[in-house]
Design a protein around this motif. Structure first.
Motif, PDB file in Angstrom:
ATOM      1  N   MET A   1      59.818 -19.660  55.350  1.00  0.00           N
ATOM      2  CA  MET A   1      58.662 -18.863  54.965  1.00  0.00           C
ATOM      3  C   MET A   1      57.914 -19.564  53.849  1.00  0.00           C
ATOM      4  O   MET A   1      58.526 -20.068  52.896  1.00  0.00           O
ATOM      5  N   ILE A   2      56.591 -19.649  53.968  1.00  0.00           N
ATOM      6  CA  ILE A   2      55.726 -20.224  52.936  1.00  0.00           C
ATOM      7  C   ILE A   2      54.822 -19.127  52.395  1.00  0.00           C
ATOM      8  O   ILE A   2      54.134 -18.442  53.160  1.00  0.00           O
ATOM      9  N   ASN A   3      54.819 -18.959  51.080  1.00  0.00           N
ATOM     10  CA  ASN A   3      54.009 -17.933  50.435  1.00  0.00           C
ATOM     11  C   ASN A   3      53.014 -18.576  49.473  1.00  0.00           C
ATOM     12  O   ASN A   3      53.345 -19.545  48.782  1.00  0.00           O
ATOM     13  N   MET A   4      51.800 -18.034  49.419  1.00  0.00           N
ATOM     14  CA  MET A   4      50.744 -18.591  48.571  1.00  0.00           C
ATOM     15  C   MET A   4      50.143 -17.478  47.710  1.00  0.00           C
ATOM     16  O   MET A   4      49.611 -16.514  48.228  1.00  0.00           O
ATOM     17  N   ASP A   5      50.261 -17.632  46.409  1.00  0.00           N
ATOM     18  CA  ASP A   5      49.807 -16.596  45.486  1.00  0.00           C
ATOM     19  C   ASP A   5      49.205 -17.265  44.252  1.00  0.00           C
ATOM     20  O   ASP A   5      49.898 -17.974  43.527  1.00  0.00           O
ATOM     21  N   MET A   6      47.921 -17.056  44.024  1.00  0.00           N
ATOM     22  CA  MET A   6      47.175 -17.697  42.939  1.00  0.00           C
ATOM     23  C   MET A   6      47.188 -19.220  43.103  1.00  0.00           C
ATOM     24  O   MET A   6      47.849 -19.942  42.367  1.00  0.00           O
ATOM     25  N   VAL A   7      46.457 -19.697  44.083  1.00  0.00           N
ATOM     26  CA  VAL A   7      46.415 -21.131  44.394  1.00  0.00           C
ATOM     27  C   VAL A   7      44.999 -21.681  44.252  1.00  0.00           C
ATOM     28  O   VAL A   7      44.680 -22.731  44.803  1.00  0.00           O
ATOM     29  N   GLY A   8      44.150 -20.997  43.489  1.00  0.00           N
ATOM     30  CA  GLY A   8      42.750 -21.373  43.433  1.00  0.00           C
ATOM     31  C   GLY A   8      42.295 -22.121  42.204  1.00  0.00           C
ATOM     32  O   GLY A   8      41.123 -22.460  42.099  1.00  0.00           O
ATOM     33  N   ARG A   9      43.178 -22.369  41.258  1.00  0.00           N
ATOM     34  CA  ARG A   9      42.700 -22.928  39.993  1.00  0.00           C
ATOM     35  C   ARG A   9      43.574 -24.089  39.521  1.00  0.00           C
ATOM     36  O   ARG A   9      44.343 -23.974  38.574  1.00  0.00           O
TER      37      ARG A   9
ATOM     38  N   ILE B   1      66.591 -16.453  54.014  1.00  0.00           N
ATOM     39  CA  ILE B   1      65.620 -17.312  54.680  1.00  0.00           C
ATOM     40  C   ILE B   1      65.100 -18.335  53.673  1.00  0.00           C
ATOM     41  O   ILE B   1      64.719 -17.964  52.557  1.00  0.00           O
ATOM     42  N   PRO B   2      65.073 -19.632  54.015  1.00  0.00           N
ATOM     43  CA  PRO B   2      64.491 -20.634  53.109  1.00  0.00           C
ATOM     44  C   PRO B   2      63.024 -20.316  52.827  1.00  0.00           C
ATOM     45  O   PRO B   2      62.281 -19.935  53.741  1.00  0.00           O
ATOM     46  N   VAL B   3      62.615 -20.478  51.573  1.00  0.00           N
ATOM     47  CA  VAL B   3      61.249 -20.117  51.184  1.00  0.00           C
ATOM     48  C   VAL B   3      60.630 -21.210  50.322  1.00  0.00           C
ATOM     49  O   VAL B   3      61.330 -21.993  49.680  1.00  0.00           O
ATOM     50  N   LEU B   4      59.304 -21.239  50.325  1.00  0.00           N
ATOM     51  CA  LEU B   4      58.526 -21.994  49.358  1.00  0.00           C
ATOM     52  C   LEU B   4      57.397 -21.109  48.877  1.00  0.00           C
ATOM     53  O   LEU B   4      56.762 -20.405  49.680  1.00  0.00           O
ATOM     54  N   HIS B   5      57.142 -21.145  47.588  1.00  0.00           N
ATOM     55  CA  HIS B   5      56.053 -20.362  47.003  1.00  0.00           C
ATOM     56  C   HIS B   5      55.158 -21.308  46.207  1.00  0.00           C
ATOM     57  O   HIS B   5      55.636 -22.027  45.319  1.00  0.00           O
ATOM     58  N   PHE B   6      53.863 -21.319  46.539  1.00  0.00           N
ATOM     59  CA  PHE B   6      52.906 -22.215  45.896  1.00  0.00           C
ATOM     60  C   PHE B   6      52.061 -21.448  44.880  1.00  0.00           C
ATOM     61  O   PHE B   6      51.584 -20.343  45.163  1.00  0.00           O
ATOM     62  N   PHE B   7      51.825 -22.096  43.707  1.00  0.00           N
ATOM     63  CA  PHE B   7      51.161 -21.426  42.586  1.00  0.00           C
ATOM     64  C   PHE B   7      50.536 -22.498  41.698  1.00  0.00           C
ATOM     65  O   PHE B   7      51.200 -23.450  41.282  1.00  0.00           O
ATOM     66  N   THR B   8      49.227 -22.352  41.414  1.00  0.00           N
ATOM     67  CA  THR B   8      48.543 -23.354  40.598  1.00  0.00           C
ATOM     68  C   THR B   8      48.459 -22.992  39.115  1.00  0.00           C
ATOM     69  O   THR B   8      47.835 -23.701  38.340  1.00  0.00           O
ATOM     70  N   GLY B   9      49.091 -21.886  38.725  1.00  0.00           N
ATOM     71  CA  GLY B   9      49.237 -21.614  37.300  1.00  0.00           C
ATOM     72  C   GLY B   9      48.294 -20.568  36.730  1.00  0.00           C
ATOM     73  O   GLY B   9      47.322 -20.158  37.357  1.00  0.00           O
TER      74      GLY B   9
END
Length: 269
Positions: A196-204, A256-264
């Protein structure tokens, strides 16, 4: 091990490019990147974070508008519902108040791996209106939803070897209620979910292009694949744990293996 690496590579390459493009589009700087349509990415962010959506607080008219927007985008991309409907409705209580939320779920069927599924997610709810002020939530998390829609568009062009389940979660800000409900009431056998790949606050992105990736300890191949696919010059900041304040946690707790992306964080937030 090699099979897992090959399975992960296609999606991660697209995720890296999408993070870069939505961040550049968000800050409205020029870029030579042409893999993704930055105009479309920015259009999704601007639409979802406009005052018309009233901050997308779960259970409000603004959240319903956001749900319909995502469904319309799935429909226009020919991303089909997994079942008869795109919607998975749930009810939860927070304090003395009851809320009704809706997860929006779309599916792309692959060619070669009918029994395996990759989940790509982003939550679409935000804080709503407080003291007469609209909390628009452009980065949190219209940016993630824009990425989800762009990835769906890119993967739909296929043909893809993998099955993809795209989930726009509701109820995240209140306590991961949408993803928790899905994990306990899945519309697909969770044994089929490869990761599972999750994306939360990846715009900055900051000037250093720092990209935090959580959950790298949840699969033995993550670090190697991430480093190899990092062709966009990100300064990757790895976090081992699959537990954190976003929807990937609900899946990690189901093994479940996960990745979460976050630009800070940033001042606007």
């Amino acid at each position: 091990m090699r099979y897992l690496k090959d399975l992960y590579k296609q999606t991660l390459a697209l995720v890296f490019t999408s993070v870069f493009c939505v961040s550049i589009g968000f800050s409205q700087k020029s870029s030579s990147k042409s893999y993704f349509d930055q105009t479309t990415l920015l259009r999704h962010v601007e639409a979802l974070s406009s005052d018309a959506f009233e901050g997308r607080r779960t259970g409000t008219k603004g959240a319903v508008k956001a749900k319909k927007y995502i469904i319309n985008q799935f429909h226009s991309l020919k991303v089909k519902p997994l079942k008869k409907s795109y919607e998975q409705t749930f009810v939860f209580s927070k304090g003395k108040k009851e809320y009704k939320g809706t997860n929006v779920i779309g599916f792309i069927k692959g060619k070669c791996e009918p029994n395996k599924v990759i989940v790509i997610s982003a939550h679409y709810d935000h804080e709503g209106i407080k003291r007469g002020k609209v909390y628009n939530g452009a980065d949190d998390n219209a940016s993630g939803v824009a990425m989800l829609l762009q990835l769906a568009a890119s993967l739909k062009k296929g043909p893809s070897n993998n099955n993809y389940l795209f989930i726009a979660f509701s109820g995240e800000e209140k306590g991961l209620f949408g993803s928790n409900y899905f994990a306990k009431n899945p519309t697909i056998d969770l044994a089929r979910v490869n990761y599972m790949i999750n994306m939360d606050m990846v715009g900055r992105l900051n000037k250093e292009n720092s990209l935090a990736v959580y959950g790298v300890g949840t699969s033995p191949v993550w670090k190697d694949v991430l480093n190899k696919e990092n062709t966009d010059g990100f300064d990757l900041v790895f976090e081992e744990s699959g537990v954190g304040p976003s929807d990937h946690t609900s899946f990690y707790l189901q093994d479940i293996p996960v990745l979460h992306f976050f630009t800070g964080q940033h001042e606007d937030y």
